[in-house]
Design a protein around this motif. Structure first.
Motif, PDB file in Angstrom:
ATOM      1  N   THR A 267       0.859  -1.180   0.000  1.00 16.61           N
ATOM      2  CA  THR A 267       0.000   0.000   0.000  1.00 16.61           C
ATOM      3  C   THR A 267       0.894   1.228   0.000  1.00 16.61           C
ATOM      4  OG1 THR A 267      -1.622  -1.232   1.283  1.00 16.61           O
ATOM      5  CG2 THR A 267      -1.841   1.168   1.294  1.00 16.61           C
ATOM      6  N   VAL A 268       0.777   2.022  -1.061  1.00 17.29           N
ATOM      7  CA  VAL A 268       1.580   3.243  -1.150  1.00 17.29           C
ATOM      8  C   VAL A 268       0.661   4.439  -0.913  1.00 17.29           C
ATOM      9  CG1 VAL A 268       3.051   4.674  -2.629  1.00 17.29           C
ATOM     10  CG2 VAL A 268       3.214   2.169  -2.752  1.00 17.29           C
ATOM     11  N   LEU A 269       1.031   5.272   0.046  1.00 23.54           N
ATOM     12  CA  LEU A 269       0.184   6.398   0.430  1.00 23.54           C
ATOM     13  C   LEU A 269       0.870   7.734   0.142  1.00 23.54           C
ATOM     14  CD1 LEU A 269      -0.821   5.090   3.994  1.00 23.54           C
ATOM     15  CD2 LEU A 269      -2.137   4.843   1.860  1.00 23.54           C
ATOM     16  N   LEU A 270       0.093   8.673  -0.391  1.00 27.36           N
ATOM     17  CA  LEU A 270       0.562  10.052  -0.565  1.00 27.36           C
ATOM     18  C   LEU A 270      -0.317  10.908   0.354  1.00 27.36           C
ATOM     19  CD1 LEU A 270       2.404  12.040  -2.189  1.00 27.36           C
ATOM     20  CD2 LEU A 270       0.549  12.223  -3.845  1.00 27.36           C
ATOM     21  N   PRO A 271       0.257  11.565   1.357  1.00 25.89           N
ATOM     22  CA  PRO A 271      -0.568  12.274   2.344  1.00 25.89           C
ATOM     23  C   PRO A 271      -1.422  13.413   1.783  1.00 25.89           C
ATOM     24  CG  PRO A 271       1.631  11.873   3.211  1.00 25.89           C
ATOM     25  CD  PRO A 271       1.675  11.503   1.755  1.00 25.89           C
ATOM     26  N   ASP A 272      -1.075  13.966   0.620  1.00 27.74           N
ATOM     27  CA  ASP A 272      -1.902  15.020   0.018  1.00 27.74           C
ATOM     28  C   ASP A 272      -1.868  14.849  -1.502  1.00 27.74           C
ATOM     29  OD1 ASP A 272      -2.963  17.367  -1.087  1.00 27.74           O
ATOM     30  OD2 ASP A 272      -2.424  18.526   0.689  1.00 27.74           O
ATOM     31  N   LEU A 273      -3.045  14.629  -2.093  1.00 27.76           N
ATOM     32  CA  LEU A 273      -3.101  14.376  -3.544  1.00 27.76           C
ATOM     33  C   LEU A 273      -2.762  15.611  -4.364  1.00 27.76           C
ATOM     34  CD1 LEU A 273      -6.231  12.048  -3.869  1.00 27.76           C
ATOM     35  CD2 LEU A 273      -3.822  11.440  -4.186  1.00 27.76           C
ATOM     36  N   GLU A 274      -2.727  16.768  -3.725  1.00 24.36           N
ATOM     37  CA  GLU A 274      -2.380  17.985  -4.471  1.00 24.36           C
ATOM     38  C   GLU A 274      -0.870  18.191  -4.589  1.00 24.36           C
ATOM     39  OE1 GLU A 274      -4.528  21.390  -3.157  1.00 24.36           O
ATOM     40  OE2 GLU A 274      -6.450  20.382  -3.483  1.00 24.36           O
ATOM     41  N   ALA A 275      -0.101  17.251  -4.046  1.00 23.68           N
ATOM     42  CA  ALA A 275       1.355  17.353  -4.170  1.00 23.68           C
ATOM     43  C   ALA A 275       1.761  16.892  -5.564  1.00 23.68           C
ATOM     44  CB  ALA A 275       2.033  16.506  -3.088  1.00 23.68           C
ATOM     45  N   GLY A 276       1.672  17.803  -6.522  1.00 23.57           N
ATOM     46  CA  GLY A 276       1.972  17.482  -7.921  1.00 23.57           C
ATOM     47  C   GLY A 276       3.365  17.942  -8.310  1.00 23.57           C
ATOM     48  N   CYS A 277       3.576  18.193  -9.604  1.00 25.63           N
ATOM     49  CA  CYS A 277       4.890  18.651 -10.071  1.00 25.63           C
ATOM     50  C   CYS A 277       4.685  19.419 -11.373  1.00 25.63           C
ATOM     51  CB  CYS A 277       5.815  17.458 -10.285  1.00 25.63           C
ATOM     52  SG  CYS A 277       7.376  17.879 -11.108  1.00 25.63           S
ATOM     53  N   SER A 278       5.079  20.685 -11.403  1.00 26.35           N
ATOM     54  CA  SER A 278       4.861  21.510 -12.600  1.00 26.35           C
ATOM     55  C   SER A 278       5.639  20.968 -13.794  1.00 26.35           C
ATOM     56  CB  SER A 278       5.259  22.965 -12.327  1.00 26.35           C
ATOM     57  OG  SER A 278       6.633  23.062 -12.005  1.00 26.35           O
ATOM     58  N   LEU A 279       6.775  20.337 -13.542  1.00 27.55           N
ATOM     59  CA  LEU A 279       7.584  19.779 -14.633  1.00 27.55           C
ATOM     60  C   LEU A 279       6.904  18.555 -15.243  1.00 27.55           C
ATOM     61  CD1 LEU A 279      10.188  19.581 -16.288  1.00 27.55           C
ATOM     62  CD2 LEU A 279      11.285  18.497 -14.324  1.00 27.55           C
ATOM     63  N   ALA A 280       6.429  17.644 -14.382  1.00 25.38           N
ATOM     64  CA  ALA A 280       5.743  16.440 -14.879  1.00 25.38           C
ATOM     65  C   ALA A 280       4.515  16.829 -15.713  1.00 25.38           C
ATOM     66  CB  ALA A 280       5.345  15.544 -13.710  1.00 25.38           C
ATOM     67  N   ASP A 281       3.890  17.965 -15.363  1.00 25.21           N
ATOM     68  CA  ASP A 281       2.677  18.398 -16.065  1.00 25.21           C
ATOM     69  C   ASP A 281       2.947  18.952 -17.461  1.00 25.21           C
ATOM     70  OD1 ASP A 281       1.139  17.702 -13.939  1.00 25.21           O
ATOM     71  OD2 ASP A 281       0.936  19.741 -13.125  1.00 25.21           O
ATOM     72  N   THR A 282       4.222  19.137 -17.831  1.00 20.19           N
ATOM     73  CA  THR A 282       4.491  19.783 -19.136  1.00 20.19           C
ATOM     74  C   THR A 282       4.347  18.826 -20.317  1.00 20.19           C
ATOM     75  OG1 THR A 282       6.889  19.350 -19.085  1.00 20.19           O
ATOM     76  CG2 THR A 282       6.134  21.454 -18.127  1.00 20.19           C
ATOM     77  N   ILE A 283       4.275  17.521 -20.059  1.00 19.45           N
ATOM     78  CA  ILE A 283       4.241  16.580 -21.193  1.00 19.45           C
ATOM     79  C   ILE A 283       3.154  15.527 -21.008  1.00 19.45           C
ATOM     80  CG2 ILE A 283       6.058  15.023 -20.273  1.00 19.45           C
ATOM     81  CD1 ILE A 283       7.074  14.991 -23.320  1.00 19.45           C
ATOM     82  N   THR A 284       2.506  15.162 -22.136  1.00 22.68           N
ATOM     83  CA  THR A 284       1.426  14.161 -22.090  1.00 22.68           C
ATOM     84  C   THR A 284       1.874  12.897 -22.841  1.00 22.68           C
ATOM     85  OG1 THR A 284       0.457  14.865 -24.172  1.00 22.68           O
ATOM     86  CG2 THR A 284      -0.303  16.024 -22.186  1.00 22.68           C
ATOM     87  N   PRO A 285       1.175  11.785 -22.613  1.00 22.15           N
ATOM     88  CA  PRO A 285       1.491  10.582 -23.388  1.00 22.15           C
ATOM     89  C   PRO A 285       1.374  10.827 -24.898  1.00 22.15           C
ATOM     90  CG  PRO A 285       0.040  10.054 -21.555  1.00 22.15           C
ATOM     91  CD  PRO A 285       0.147  11.535 -21.583  1.00 22.15           C
ATOM     92  N   GLU A 286       0.420  11.665 -25.322  1.00 24.06           N
ATOM     93  CA  GLU A 286       0.248  11.933 -26.760  1.00 24.06           C
ATOM     94  C   GLU A 286       1.500  12.586 -27.337  1.00 24.06           C
ATOM     95  OE1 GLU A 286      -2.240  12.586 -24.416  1.00 24.06           O
ATOM     96  OE2 GLU A 286      -3.027  10.662 -25.139  1.00 24.06           O
ATOM     97  N   ASP A 287       2.113  13.485 -26.561  1.00 21.53           N
ATOM     98  CA  ASP A 287       3.351  14.146 -27.029  1.00 21.53           C
ATOM     99  C   ASP A 287       4.434  13.100 -27.289  1.00 21.53           C
ATOM    100  OD1 ASP A 287       2.303  16.754 -26.690  1.00 21.53           O
ATOM    101  OD2 ASP A 287       2.750  16.668 -24.538  1.00 21.53           O
ATOM    102  N   VAL A 288       4.523  12.100 -26.425  1.00 24.59           N
ATOM    103  CA  VAL A 288       5.559  11.071 -26.560  1.00 24.59           C
ATOM    104  C   VAL A 288       5.226  10.161 -27.750  1.00 24.59           C
ATOM    105  CG1 VAL A 288       6.872   9.264 -25.379  1.00 24.59           C
ATOM    106  CG2 VAL A 288       5.865  11.135 -24.053  1.00 24.59           C
ATOM    107  N   ARG A 289       3.949   9.799 -27.867  1.00 27.45           N
ATOM    108  CA  ARG A 289       3.536   8.914 -28.978  1.00 27.45           C
ATOM    109  C   ARG A 289       3.848   9.553 -30.321  1.00 27.45           C
ATOM    110  NH1 ARG A 289      -1.249   8.107 -26.066  1.00 27.45           N
ATOM    111  NH2 ARG A 289      -0.976   6.278 -24.751  1.00 27.45           N
ATOM    112  N   ARG A 290       3.607  10.871 -30.412  1.00 29.12           N
ATOM    113  CA  ARG A 290       3.860  11.586 -31.673  1.00 29.12           C
ATOM    114  C   ARG A 290       5.328  11.440 -32.070  1.00 29.12           C
ATOM    115  NH1 ARG A 290       3.152  16.737 -30.212  1.00 29.12           N
ATOM    116  NH2 ARG A 290       1.119  16.227 -29.366  1.00 29.12           N
ATOM    117  N   TRP A 291       6.240  11.634 -31.106  1.00 24.07           N
ATOM    118  CA  TRP A 291       7.683  11.530 -31.410  1.00 24.07           C
ATOM    119  C   TRP A 291       8.034  10.100 -31.802  1.00 24.07           C
ATOM    120  CZ3 TRP A 291      12.117   8.934 -30.055  1.00 24.07           C
ATOM    121  CH2 TRP A 291      13.327   9.491 -30.499  1.00 24.07           C
ATOM    122  N   LYS A 292       7.459   9.155 -31.095  1.00 23.42           N
ATOM    123  CA  LYS A 292       7.766   7.744 -31.390  1.00 23.42           C
ATOM    124  C   LYS A 292       7.291   7.369 -32.802  1.00 23.42           C
ATOM    125  CE  LYS A 292       7.095   4.626 -28.035  1.00 23.42           C
ATOM    126  NZ  LYS A 292       7.880   3.932 -27.008  1.00 23.42           N
TER     127      LYS A 292
END
Ligand code: 13P
Ligand code: SF4
Length: 307
Positions: A76-101
């Motif tokens: 069981t992996v717990l994150l104490p606050d779901l709003e703990a995100g990352c602005s860098l991780a948010d810059t790219i989507t799976p679609e962006d990666v698929r397009r390059w591939k």
């Protein structure tokens, strides 16, 4: 609840639940102090892969907890606050990666660990700030590389390996906010200090012209370097949460942040109270759908093996 009581309750629940608390170097000092392990992204992923505990409380941001969940489908992996995100991780989507591939069928996708599980699942290998250069240096020379999502870490890897890559133009708002002028000011005020800088910093390329002996390091590499170096004074360019570990691990030495306000608000979402509530209520459980998990696990295991 008072702080001492909160700490006591966290310890009690940890034993009761057979839990371990893993904390990133940018966490609040009181959170770092209740953790069983404090480290950088690579160290945390390795600890998550090794632990025998049933429950992992991740005092860090979402992609870090997700990485732990990818490596531990039966825990069981717990994150104490779901709003703990990352602005860098948010810059790219799976679609962006698929397009390059699609455009580069023979290409290799190198994903910084600061990405979502869906993006990792499309990568050939993951890296962290402490092993990106080493991982890329080992890749076949005759195939194109897509490095994502941090443009400054990408530039650092290109400089160090001499390899030209397609680099995604993402950035972390905290590190990109550290400016050349901030560094110039701090170095001028402390001319004898060693200079340690995180490769996510936007000014990392310029700083090598200003100070050719600057050390480009992950957060835990900064701590290890400060402990071993004969220098007594260090100018530090990264998120200020690291100052707690630096002072603790290298007592008596002086650490000067280039910006006091280099604060990641996502990291600071995790408080001692939320760690306690997370253990008490077993929340918030982080899971990754099985096909995505398996694909992402391959890329993460490649990362864990290097450096
Ligand atoms: P480290 O892996 O160097 O600790 O970096 C993680 C991070 O999120 C940097 O912003
Ligand atoms: Fe993400 Fe930047 Fe915060 Fe690190 S400091 S978790 S890269 S937003």
């Amino acid at each position: 609840m008072e702080r001492t009581e909160l700490i006591r309750e966290v310890e009690r629940l940890k034993a009761e639940r057979n839990a371990v608390i893993l904390a990133h170097n940018y966490q609040l000092p009181e959170v770092q102090e209740v953790a069983d392990y404090v480290g950088d992204s690579l160290g945390l992923a390795r600890r998550a892969a090794e632990t025998d505990a049933r429950v992992i409380v991740f005092a860090g941001v979402h992609f870090m907890a997700e990485t732990a969940a990818i490596l531990n489908p039966d825990k069981t992996v717990l994150l104490p606050d779901l709003e703990a995100g990352c602005s860098l991780a948010d810059t790219i989507t799976p679609e962006d990666v698929r397009r390059w591939k699609d455009e580069h069928p023979d290409g290799i996708v190198v994903a910084y660990v600061n990405t979502t599980a869906e993006v990792k699942a499309l990568a050939d290998v993951c890296v962290t700030s402490s092993n990106a250069v080493e991982v890329v240096a080992q890749l076949p020379k005759d195939r194109p590389i897509f490095f994502l999502p941090d443009m400054f870490l990408g530039a650092h890897v290109e400089r160090e390996t001499g390899r030209k890559m397609d680099v995604w133009m993402g950035e972390c708002h905290v590190h990109a906010g550290i400016r050349t002028e901030d560094i110039e000011r701090a170095l001028a005020a402390h001319p004898g200090a060693e200079f340690l800088i995180h490769p996510e910093c936007g000014c990392s390329t310029n700083c090598l012209f200003m100070k050719p002996d600057a050390k480009m390091l992950s957060t835990s590499q900064m701590v290890a370097h400060a402990k071993e170096s004969p220098a007594q004074e260090f100018v530090i360019a990264t998120e200020v949460g690291i100052l707690h570990q630096l002072a603790k691990q290298a007592p008596g030495k002086t650490f000067i942040p280039v910006r006091e306000d280099a604060i990641c608000e996502y990291m600071k979402k995790i408080t001692l109270e939320k760690v306690y509530e997370s253990l008490r209520d077993l929340k918030h459980v982080i899971t990754v759908p099985e096909p995505t998990r398996q694909a992402a696990q391959r890329a993460i295991e490649g990362m864990i093996a290097v450096g």
